[in-house]
Write a protein that holds these residues in place. Sequence first.
Motif, PDB file in Angstrom:
ATOM      1  N   ALA A 104       3.656  -6.317  -6.637  1.00 36.95           N
ATOM      2  CA  ALA A 104       2.869  -6.584  -6.814  1.00 36.95           C
ATOM      3  C   ALA A 104       2.556  -5.320  -8.017  1.00 36.95           C
ATOM      4  CB  ALA A 104       1.094  -6.699  -5.723  1.00 36.95           C
ATOM      5  N   ILE A 105       3.424  -4.210  -7.909  1.00 39.17           N
ATOM      6  CA  ILE A 105       3.127  -3.634  -8.753  1.00 39.17           C
ATOM      7  C   ILE A 105       4.568  -4.075  -9.486  1.00 39.17           C
ATOM      8  CG2 ILE A 105       4.334  -1.354  -9.391  1.00 39.17           C
ATOM      9  CD1 ILE A 105       3.204  -0.501  -6.831  1.00 39.17           C
ATOM     10  N   PHE A 106       6.003  -4.409  -9.296  1.00 40.51           N
ATOM     11  CA  PHE A 106       7.262  -4.543  -9.703  1.00 40.51           C
ATOM     12  C   PHE A 106       7.477  -6.462 -10.564  1.00 40.51           C
ATOM     13  CE2 PHE A 106       8.947  -2.347  -6.096  1.00 40.51           C
ATOM     14  CZ  PHE A 106       8.056  -0.945  -6.813  1.00 40.51           C
ATOM     15  N   LEU A 107       6.735  -6.675  -9.955  1.00 38.66           N
ATOM     16  CA  LEU A 107       6.866  -8.578 -10.781  1.00 38.66           C
ATOM     17  C   LEU A 107       6.056  -8.586 -11.787  1.00 38.66           C
ATOM     18  CD1 LEU A 107       7.659 -11.282 -10.633  1.00 38.66           C
ATOM     19  CD2 LEU A 107       5.652 -11.815  -9.347  1.00 38.66           C
ATOM     20  N   LYS A 202      -8.352  -0.100  -4.708  1.00 37.86           N
ATOM     21  CA  LYS A 202      -7.534   0.031  -3.609  1.00 37.86           C
ATOM     22  C   LYS A 202      -6.741  -0.948  -4.807  1.00 37.86           C
ATOM     23  CE  LYS A 202      -4.591  -1.584   0.417  1.00 37.86           C
ATOM     24  NZ  LYS A 202      -4.556  -2.847  -0.115  1.00 37.86           N
ATOM     25  N   GLY A 203      -7.794  -2.055  -5.321  1.00 36.13           N
ATOM     26  CA  GLY A 203      -7.063  -2.827  -5.096  1.00 36.13           C
ATOM     27  C   GLY A 203      -5.669  -3.088  -7.606  1.00 36.13           C
ATOM     28  N   TYR A 204      -7.064  -1.406  -7.255  1.00 38.36           N
ATOM     29  CA  TYR A 204      -6.742  -1.586  -8.973  1.00 38.36           C
ATOM     30  C   TYR A 204      -5.499  -0.676  -9.554  1.00 38.36           C
ATOM     31  CZ  TYR A 204     -10.548  -3.536 -10.264  1.00 38.36           C
ATOM     32  OH  TYR A 204     -12.043  -4.437 -10.605  1.00 38.36           O
ATOM     33  N   HIS A 205      -4.816   0.645  -7.878  1.00 41.81           N
ATOM     34  CA  HIS A 205      -3.534   0.486  -7.927  1.00 41.81           C
ATOM     35  C   HIS A 205      -2.035   0.399  -8.032  1.00 41.81           C
ATOM     36  CE1 HIS A 205      -5.498   3.667  -3.637  1.00 41.81           C
ATOM     37  NE2 HIS A 205      -5.723   3.826  -5.404  1.00 41.81           N
ATOM     38  N   VAL A 206      -2.241  -0.777  -7.669  1.00 38.43           N
ATOM     39  CA  VAL A 206      -0.834  -1.154  -8.531  1.00 38.43           C
ATOM     40  C   VAL A 206      -0.644  -1.882  -9.838  1.00 38.43           C
ATOM     41  CG1 VAL A 206      -0.639  -2.174  -6.142  1.00 38.43           C
ATOM     42  CG2 VAL A 206      -1.465  -4.108  -8.043  1.00 38.43           C
ATOM     43  N   GLY A 207      -1.521  -2.418 -10.523  1.00 39.57           N
ATOM     44  CA  GLY A 207      -1.920  -2.909 -11.573  1.00 39.57           C
ATOM     45  C   GLY A 207      -1.909  -1.298 -12.762  1.00 39.57           C
ATOM     46  N   TRP A 208      -3.155   0.320 -12.044  1.00 42.59           N
ATOM     47  CA  TRP A 208      -2.428   1.832 -12.716  1.00 42.59           C
ATOM     48  C   TRP A 208      -0.668   1.605 -13.115  1.00 42.59           C
ATOM     49  CZ3 TRP A 208      -7.452   3.167 -10.253  1.00 42.59           C
ATOM     50  CH2 TRP A 208      -8.635   3.054 -10.789  1.00 42.59           C
ATOM     51  N   ALA A 209       0.133   1.857 -11.600  1.00 42.82           N
ATOM     52  CA  ALA A 209       1.049   2.142 -11.536  1.00 42.82           C
ATOM     53  C   ALA A 209       1.838   1.170 -12.441  1.00 42.82           C
ATOM     54  CB  ALA A 209       2.155   1.719  -9.862  1.00 42.82           C
TER      55      ALA A 209
END
Length: 458
Positions: A104-107, A202-209
């Motif tokens: 969800a981060i890398f793609l 929590k849902g925003y953690h991946v977007g921020w990363a």
Amino acid sequence: MTYSQELAAFVCTLTTEKIPEGTRARARQLMTDTLGVGLAGTRHPNFKNAMAAVSVIPGTRGDHPVIGCSTRFLATYAVLANGVACHVLDFDDTHTASIVHGSAIFLPLVLALGEELGRSGKDVQTAFVAGWEVAARVGIASGNSFHNRGFHSTAIAGIFGATAAAGKLLDLTPEQMTHAFGLAGSQASGITEFLTNSSSSKGYHVGWAARSAMEIGYLARAGATGPFSVFEGTNGLLATHGLPDRIDPPQLAADLGARWETERVSIKPYPCCHFAHGAIDCAIALRQDGIVATDVQNIHAIIDEVAAGFVCDPIEAKWVPTSAYGAKFSLPYLVASGLIDGEVSMASFDDSSIARGDLLALASRVSSEHAEKGTTGFPKYFPGHLVVTLTDGRKVEKRVPINRGNPDAPLSDMEVAGKFFRNVDGLLSKRRAKMIVDKIGALESLQDLSDLSRELVM
């Protein structure tokens, strides 16, 4: 040589040809799954909130697509929004040994940055694998103690994987990549306090990363510097975010290029916290054995302490989830759904479902205890162990040592494709959905990403 230097050397010299075909095929499968989850996630209120916010921030509009939408943002904001979409449903994949939701981060990152830089499908796939190989090892090296300290492993380990992916696409030198990892250490952030009120953070953690990693890559390429000892230093990541008696720093570079952690990523069959999946498997199996809710006096779950902290504690709050998000992190509710409905699906988290009297009545009869350490296979697996006491006094025990969807109990290609098509039903035509699956399957032959991007927007 520091660990960040070893990781940088690996990432910078990684080529498609060095990655085994099985690993590349797994990467494409993970990408397909994540896109389907992300498209489904665009229906979620938290994604809509993110879009509403980013849309009014001055200067955010640009040329990069947001999946499932007609809106276009600058690349950094597109990956932020797309990351939220891919993670908001808790239906995205997990590297269980590191407890990291990486795709969800890398793609979103590799698609946006790859398109911005005019990279090929091969380049994007290689960067995606590089991200997983780094992030998984960071999580493993922590001894899974990030969660014990109250950090979200996905956010902490994920920023380093995302930095590897971004740096790979930006053609950073090994020295620049090492500095990039050092810079990423200052962005390794994400706490698990969201569990106290089922909040949306929590849902925003991946977007921020993903967004931070893109910025870090450009900073490092321009000469910004970071500490080479970002992992093992006195004030490095493992010392500040991990537990001294659990960390294992050599795991950061162990078997690079020989052991491919991308192949050890689990694909979720259920749209909820992965820690509960083994218990759901048990509940569904009990139903198949003929156990019905009216015959159940109580259900006792035996579960690893880390997992229990997410889905069982405090048990009184888990008996009556007050929101769909809370239900996704309630083992009592999820077990009740599995036993009564024979499944846990997107519909399990409708407002009407989480208010159902039959589910809540059974959920209130679920208790838990911590499994003895080292006896369950956790975190390589997220096993299930339920002991059911029936109203006639009999006890029925069900164990699932390997949760369904784990690489050792994998979903078939047909099941993964089926999940994708169900997730995009009502959003995309069957023709368009199949075209996306086919394009990802043929990713290595794509010279650019423009054709794929066009299929992902409305």
